[in-house]
Design a protein around this motif. Structure first.
Motif, short mmCIF file in Angstrom:
data_model
loop_
_atom_site.label_atom_id
_atom_site.label_comp_id
_atom_site.label_asym_id
_atom_site.label_seq_id
_atom_site.Cartn_x
_atom_site.Cartn_y
_atom_site.Cartn_z
N THR A 20 50.47 -50.23 48.85
CA THR A 20 51.39 -50.04 49.97
C THR A 20 51.72 -51.36 50.66
O THR A 20 52.89 -51.69 50.89
CB THR A 20 50.79 -49.06 51.00
OG1 THR A 20 50.61 -47.78 50.38
CG2 THR A 20 51.71 -48.91 52.21
N TYR A 21 50.69 -52.14 50.95
CA TYR A 21 50.92 -53.39 51.69
C TYR A 21 51.45 -54.51 50.79
O TYR A 21 52.11 -55.43 51.29
CB TYR A 21 49.66 -53.79 52.45
CG TYR A 21 49.46 -52.90 53.65
CD1 TYR A 21 50.17 -53.13 54.82
CD2 TYR A 21 48.61 -51.80 53.60
CE1 TYR A 21 50.03 -52.30 55.92
CE2 TYR A 21 48.46 -50.96 54.68
CZ TYR A 21 49.18 -51.21 55.85
OH TYR A 21 49.05 -50.37 56.93
N PHE A 55 53.44 -43.29 59.51
CA PHE A 55 54.37 -43.09 58.39
C PHE A 55 53.85 -43.74 57.12
O PHE A 55 54.07 -43.24 56.02
CB PHE A 55 55.75 -43.65 58.75
CG PHE A 55 56.64 -42.68 59.46
CD1 PHE A 55 57.40 -41.75 58.76
CD2 PHE A 55 56.71 -42.69 60.85
CE1 PHE A 55 58.22 -40.84 59.43
CE2 PHE A 55 57.53 -41.78 61.53
CZ PHE A 55 58.29 -40.86 60.81
N LEU A 56 53.15 -44.87 57.24
CA LEU A 56 52.72 -45.62 56.06
C LEU A 56 51.61 -44.92 55.28
O LEU A 56 51.56 -45.02 54.05
CB LEU A 56 52.21 -47.01 56.48
CG LEU A 56 53.23 -47.97 57.11
CD1 LEU A 56 52.53 -49.25 57.55
CD2 LEU A 56 54.35 -48.27 56.14
N SER A 57 50.76 -44.20 55.96
CA SER A 57 49.56 -43.64 55.33
C SER A 57 49.79 -42.24 54.75
O SER A 57 50.33 -41.37 55.42
CB SER A 57 48.43 -43.55 56.35
OG SER A 57 47.37 -42.77 55.83
N GLY A 66 58.47 -39.54 52.93
CA GLY A 66 57.12 -39.23 52.49
C GLY A 66 56.98 -39.20 50.98
O GLY A 66 57.92 -39.46 50.25
N SER A 67 55.78 -38.89 50.53
CA SER A 67 55.43 -38.66 49.12
C SER A 67 55.18 -39.93 48.31
O SER A 67 54.17 -40.04 47.60
CB SER A 67 56.50 -37.82 48.40
OG SER A 67 56.60 -36.55 48.98
N THR A 68 56.05 -40.92 48.37
CA THR A 68 55.88 -42.14 47.59
C THR A 68 55.68 -43.34 48.52
O THR A 68 56.00 -43.27 49.72
CB THR A 68 57.11 -42.42 46.71
OG1 THR A 68 58.23 -42.74 47.56
CG2 THR A 68 57.45 -41.21 45.85
N ILE A 69 55.18 -44.43 47.97
CA ILE A 69 54.98 -45.64 48.76
C ILE A 69 56.31 -46.11 49.36
O ILE A 69 56.40 -46.44 50.54
CB ILE A 69 54.35 -46.76 47.90
CG1 ILE A 69 52.88 -46.43 47.64
CG2 ILE A 69 54.50 -48.13 48.56
CD1 ILE A 69 52.18 -47.38 46.70
N GLU A 70 57.34 -46.12 48.53
CA GLU A 70 58.65 -46.57 49.01
C GLU A 70 59.15 -45.70 50.16
O GLU A 70 59.70 -46.20 51.15
CB GLU A 70 59.66 -46.56 47.87
CG GLU A 70 59.41 -47.59 46.79
CD GLU A 70 58.30 -47.18 45.82
OE1 GLU A 70 57.91 -48.03 44.99
OE2 GLU A 70 57.83 -46.03 45.89
N ASN A 71 58.97 -44.40 50.04
CA ASN A 71 59.43 -43.49 51.10
C ASN A 71 58.60 -43.62 52.37
O ASN A 71 59.13 -43.56 53.48
CB ASN A 71 59.41 -42.05 50.60
CG ASN A 71 60.55 -41.72 49.68
OD1 ASN A 71 61.49 -42.50 49.53
ND2 ASN A 71 60.49 -40.56 49.02
#
Length: 362
Positions: free
Chosen positions: A246-247, A185-187, A198-203
């Protein structure tokens, strides 16, 4: 001197007898996906570690993507895990179970009847698949999870976590590394959804954060941890800027929960992608509770890492295979056995598992 490594550590409400952690290592001894007496003996032999984290353990049938890995979703599995937790606790040790959902990394041939390969997007993993111990098969294309699937998987993690506490574990580590379902899910490479996951870092971080929150509400956040591997998998290749962002975001959000620890694994020592020191420093800056770091450490580099405040705990993997008394060997400056039989790492019996000698019995 290894004073820091051997010193006690307060991890939330748990006092660890030292800062040496036995890392999760799949050993394929759970025949029929059930924990057993042999596994209990193996973990009990190594209970002098400050903390033991079990091998990846499936929270549901769909998560059983590898051969002979244990589950913790049936009453029988819960009862049989009590053999292990009792063995460790009788020797004064602490033990967390690592909850691992293989997602698209799994092989349908290893899944039980009625289970299926699911993932954030209908995309096969990159590279060669592992079936038992041989990298000979192509990965399979999973079914893309719908919103109901996402809620179901989150609930599977919750139920498995409650089962873990019933089985006597001191807590759970959610496997959010090594391209398993949370990292999928993160990548943006493995997650190409266009909805709220999906689509954004937050999502893309939403699945991990929601799962942590739901598990923590049920068993207590101080009994919950997560394992992450930024830059450490194929899903992060050639995307340094997005990976760092992301991290940075995720570790800041995780800090809000009061988790037991954050486990940051660096695969560089085994040929993985280079993990910049800057991301380790950023995670340390963002996450105020206990940090466990792992990845090719020896005693000297582990001590140095704690001294430099990059982590509070340091994990060891293979050294614990051939040295059930690893902590005592470090304490007494005894020679550490490096003569490991790799052909027995993923077999099914005691050879290369519970038959390694302690230094005193050599």
């Amino acid at each position: 001197m290894n004073d820091l490594l051997l010193s006690s550590c307060q991890m939330g409400s748990i006092t660890l007898q030292n800062r040496i952690v036995m890392l999760p290592m799949t050993r394929n001894r759970a025949i029929g996906n059930n924990p057993n007496e042999l596994m209990a003996e193996y973990y009990g032999q190594r209970a002098s570690a400050g903390l033991i984290i079990t091998e990846g353990t499936a929270p549901s049938p769909n998560a059983l993507g590898y051969a002979n890995i244990p589950g913790i979703f049936t009453k029988e599995q819960v009862e049989k895990w009590k053999l292990t937790t009792d063995a460790v606790h009788k020797k004064g040790g602490k033990i967390f179970v690592q909850l691992m959902h293989t997602g698209r990394m799994g092989n349908p041939k290893n899944l039980p009847e009625g289970a299926e390969l699911i993932a954030p997007s209908a995309l096969p993993a990159i590279g060669k698949a592992i079936k038992n111990t041989q990298r000979t098969n192509e990965y399979h294309t999973p079914r893309e999870m719908n919103l109901e699937d996402i809620l179901n998987v989150q609930m599977e993690f919750v139920i498995a976590s409650k089962n873990a506490i019933e089985a006597g574990f001191d807590g759970v580590e959610l496997h959010g590394a090594n391209e398993h379902i949370i990292e999928q899910f993160l990548s943006p490479i493995s997650n190409q959804r266009t909805d709220i996951y999906g689509s954004t870092i937050e999502n893309r971080c939403r699945f991990a954060i929601e799962t942590i929150q739901k598990v923590g509400i049920e068993i207590g956040f101080d009994k919950v941890a997560i394992r992450l591997s930024p830059f450490g998998a194929n899903s992060w290749e050639n995307d340094d800027e997005n990976t760092f962002a992301t991290y940075d975001y995720l570790s800041s959000e995780l800090n809000k929960f009061g988790l037991a620890y954050l486990h940051h694994v660096d695969h560089t020592a085994i040929g993985g992608n280079l993990v910049p020191i800057e991301i380790k420093q950023k995670i340390r800056e963002n996450f105020k509770n206990t940090i466990l770091i792992s990845g090719g450490f020896d005693v000297h580099s582990a001590e140095e890492t704690i001294e430099n405040n990059l982590a509070d705990l340091v994990g060891f993997g293979r050294p614990f295979i051939g040295n059930p008394d690893l902590v005592e060997r470090i304490e007494k400056n005894w020679e550490i056995n490096t003569n490991l039989d790799t052909t027995t790492f993923y077999s099914s019996d005691a050879k290369g598992y519970t038959d390694y000698s302690t230094f005193k019995n050599q």
